[in-house]
Scaffold this motif. Structure first.
Motif, PDB file in Angstrom:
ATOM      1  N   THR A   1       7.978   3.744 -14.785  1.00  0.00           N
ATOM      2  CA  THR A   1       7.103   2.825 -15.503  1.00  0.00           C
ATOM      3  C   THR A   1       7.873   1.781 -16.310  1.00  0.00           C
ATOM      4  OG1 THR A   1       5.284   4.426 -15.592  1.00  0.00           O
ATOM      5  CG2 THR A   1       5.280   2.665 -17.249  1.00  0.00           C
ATOM      6  N   PRO A   2       8.919   2.162 -17.072  1.00  0.00           N
ATOM      7  CA  PRO A   2       9.660   1.132 -17.813  1.00  0.00           C
ATOM      8  C   PRO A   2      10.267   0.066 -16.903  1.00  0.00           C
ATOM      9  CG  PRO A   2      10.188   3.302 -18.677  1.00  0.00           C
ATOM     10  CD  PRO A   2       9.408   3.523 -17.416  1.00  0.00           C
ATOM     11  N   GLU A   3      10.805   0.486 -15.759  1.00  0.00           N
ATOM     12  CA  GLU A   3      11.411  -0.488 -14.850  1.00  0.00           C
ATOM     13  C   GLU A   3      10.358  -1.417 -14.253  1.00  0.00           C
ATOM     14  OE1 GLU A   3      15.208   2.323 -13.560  1.00  0.00           O
ATOM     15  OE2 GLU A   3      13.780   1.657 -12.030  1.00  0.00           O
ATOM     16  N   MET A   4       9.205  -0.870 -13.884  1.00  0.00           N
ATOM     17  CA  MET A   4       8.157  -1.700 -13.295  1.00  0.00           C
ATOM     18  C   MET A   4       7.493  -2.590 -14.340  1.00  0.00           C
ATOM     19  SD  MET A   4       8.794  -0.850 -10.302  1.00  0.00           S
ATOM     20  CE  MET A   4       7.566  -1.676  -9.309  1.00  0.00           C
ATOM     21  N   MET A   5       7.399  -2.112 -15.567  1.00  0.00           N
ATOM     22  CA  MET A   5       6.904  -2.983 -16.643  1.00  0.00           C
ATOM     23  C   MET A   5       7.878  -4.143 -16.855  1.00  0.00           C
ATOM     24  SD  MET A   5       3.959  -1.946 -17.893  1.00  0.00           S
ATOM     25  CE  MET A   5       3.849  -2.480 -19.603  1.00  0.00           C
ATOM     26  N   GLY A   6       9.179  -3.839 -16.774  1.00  0.00           N
ATOM     27  CA  GLY A   6      10.195  -4.879 -16.881  1.00  0.00           C
ATOM     28  C   GLY A   6      10.079  -5.886 -15.747  1.00  0.00           C
TER      29      GLY A   6
ATOM     30  N   VAL B   1       2.539  -5.620 -11.103  1.00  0.00           N
ATOM     31  CA  VAL B   1       1.604  -6.737 -10.948  1.00  0.00           C
ATOM     32  C   VAL B   1       0.657  -6.812 -12.138  1.00  0.00           C
ATOM     33  CG1 VAL B   1      -0.309  -7.642  -9.579  1.00  0.00           C
ATOM     34  CG2 VAL B   1       1.743  -6.772  -8.433  1.00  0.00           C
ATOM     35  N   GLY B   2       0.169  -5.656 -12.578  1.00  0.00           N
ATOM     36  CA  GLY B   2      -0.762  -5.651 -13.702  1.00  0.00           C
ATOM     37  C   GLY B   2      -0.152  -6.242 -14.963  1.00  0.00           C
ATOM     38  N   ASN B   3       1.099  -5.883 -15.248  1.00  0.00           N
ATOM     39  CA  ASN B   3       1.752  -6.422 -16.440  1.00  0.00           C
ATOM     40  C   ASN B   3       2.003  -7.919 -16.295  1.00  0.00           C
ATOM     41  OD1 ASN B   3       2.815  -6.082 -19.052  1.00  0.00           O
ATOM     42  ND2 ASN B   3       4.904  -5.909 -18.270  1.00  0.00           N
TER      43      ASN B   3
ATOM     44  N   ALA C   1       0.816  -1.215   0.000  1.00  0.00           N
ATOM     45  CA  ALA C   1       0.000   0.000   0.000  1.00  0.00           C
ATOM     46  C   ALA C   1       0.852   1.268   0.000  1.00  0.00           C
ATOM     47  CB  ALA C   1      -0.921  -0.003   1.213  1.00  0.00           C
ATOM     48  N   ARG C   2       2.112   1.137   0.436  1.00  0.00           N
ATOM     49  CA  ARG C   2       2.978   2.316   0.534  1.00  0.00           C
ATOM     50  C   ARG C   2       3.280   2.907  -0.835  1.00  0.00           C
ATOM     51  NH1 ARG C   2       8.668   3.058   1.004  1.00  0.00           N
ATOM     52  NH2 ARG C   2       9.191   4.872   2.301  1.00  0.00           N
ATOM     53  N   CYS C   3       3.413   2.076  -1.853  1.00  0.00           N
ATOM     54  CA  CYS C   3       3.683   2.547  -3.215  1.00  0.00           C
ATOM     55  C   CYS C   3       2.712   1.853  -4.168  1.00  0.00           C
ATOM     56  CB  CYS C   3       5.121   2.259  -3.615  1.00  0.00           C
ATOM     57  SG  CYS C   3       6.369   3.088  -2.614  1.00  0.00           S
ATOM     58  N   PRO C   4       1.430   2.209  -4.095  1.00  0.00           N
ATOM     59  CA  PRO C   4       0.414   1.456  -4.847  1.00  0.00           C
ATOM     60  C   PRO C   4       0.582   1.519  -6.356  1.00  0.00           C
ATOM     61  CG  PRO C   4      -0.521   3.471  -3.920  1.00  0.00           C
ATOM     62  CD  PRO C   4       0.832   3.299  -3.314  1.00  0.00           C
ATOM     63  N   LEU C   5       0.998   2.659  -6.898  1.00  0.00           N
ATOM     64  CA  LEU C   5       1.077   2.800  -8.346  1.00  0.00           C
ATOM     65  C   LEU C   5       2.181   1.927  -8.932  1.00  0.00           C
ATOM     66  CD1 LEU C   5       0.111   4.038 -10.945  1.00  0.00           C
ATOM     67  CD2 LEU C   5       1.621   6.003 -10.528  1.00  0.00           C
ATOM     68  N   ARG C   6       3.377   2.004  -8.372  1.00  0.00           N
ATOM     69  CA  ARG C   6       4.486   1.221  -8.915  1.00  0.00           C
ATOM     70  C   ARG C   6       4.198  -0.271  -8.791  1.00  0.00           C
ATOM     71  NH1 ARG C   6      10.016   2.198  -6.168  1.00  0.00           N
ATOM     72  NH2 ARG C   6      10.435   0.040  -6.674  1.00  0.00           N
TER      73      ARG C   6
END
Length: 227
Positions: A63-68, A19-21, A9-14
């Motif tokens: 975003t690129p790193e989290m998509m990776g 997780v979504g990808n 919950a601390r960093c919900p967007l990242r």
């Protein structure tokens, strides 16, 4: 569990991006992997957990790193299906090879197949901890963060081995029951537990992420496993 939920919950967007990808790719490829109804919950949960932990390797949360991280999480999940669930069946190896071509570079594909070959022949070094070194290189290179991590002073191979100890500690009972490789089933058990207990690798990552929470959970369990 409450600490893990708080870290998510601390960093919900990242976390949501990773997780979504991972879950989207897992859904797309679930049919070709023949994920049965009774395997679906474990399959998608595995992809989610990998994504949350891999996301902790990113310092920026871009975003690129989290998509990776999500792509790497899906491939790690698929790898476990192909090796552990499908018993290294050649048909599923061919599926995994196609997935690698779609999601990874040639160098990363070669790295993943090297891991597969050593896993199948059970010829990993360091009581099986070499798995972690290869996997950590794969994930951090897919995320584009390996250079940034090395700049913090971390040794990539040693860190990978420590992270594999984390995994082996958390999965110890399940691995032993399934007859799978686990460093704690070797004569080096005490040394590996001690290495995890004394490590400070978590200080090189962002604090209070699912990754650092899980490292601490494993460290506490490791302390209880010492005689």
């Amino acid at each position: 569990m409450s600490e893990l939920l708080s870290a998510i919950a601390r960093c919900p967007l990242r976390n949501a991006i990773a997780v979504g990808n991972a879950e989207w790719l897992s859904l797309i490829h679930s049919r070709e992997l023949k994920i049965a109804a009774n395997e679906r919950r474990k399959y998608f949960r595995k992809a989610m957990h990998f994504a949350l932990y891999f996301g902790g390797f990113s310092h920026t949360g871009s975003t690129p790193e989290m998509m990776g991280a999500g792509r790497a999480a899906f491939l790690a999940c698929s790898y476990d299906v192909v090796t552990d669930w499908r018993g290294f069946d050649r048909h599923y190896l061919e599926i995994f090879e196609r997935q690698l071509k779609q999601c990874a570079t040639q160098d990363l594909e070669n790295m993943a197949l090297e891991l597969y070959g050593k896993d199948k022949m059970n010829i990993f070094t360091h009581d099986g901890l070499e798995r972690g070194s290869i996997a950590f290189r794969f994930v951090t290179e897919m995320m584009g963060v390996r250079g940034k991590i090395e700049d913090t002073g971390l040794d990539i191979d040693e860190t990978g081995r420590i992270l594999q100890i984390v995994d082996d500690v958390l999965d110890y009972e399940e691995d032993i029951e399934a007859g799978e490789t686990n460093c704690l089933a070797t004569p080096g058990r005490q040394d590996h537990l001690g290495a995890l207990i004394s490590t400070d690798i978590q200080t090189h990552f962002l604090p209070q992420t699912p990754l650092t929470v899980v490292i601490e959970i494993a460290r506490i369990k490791a302390q209880k496993m010492l005689p």
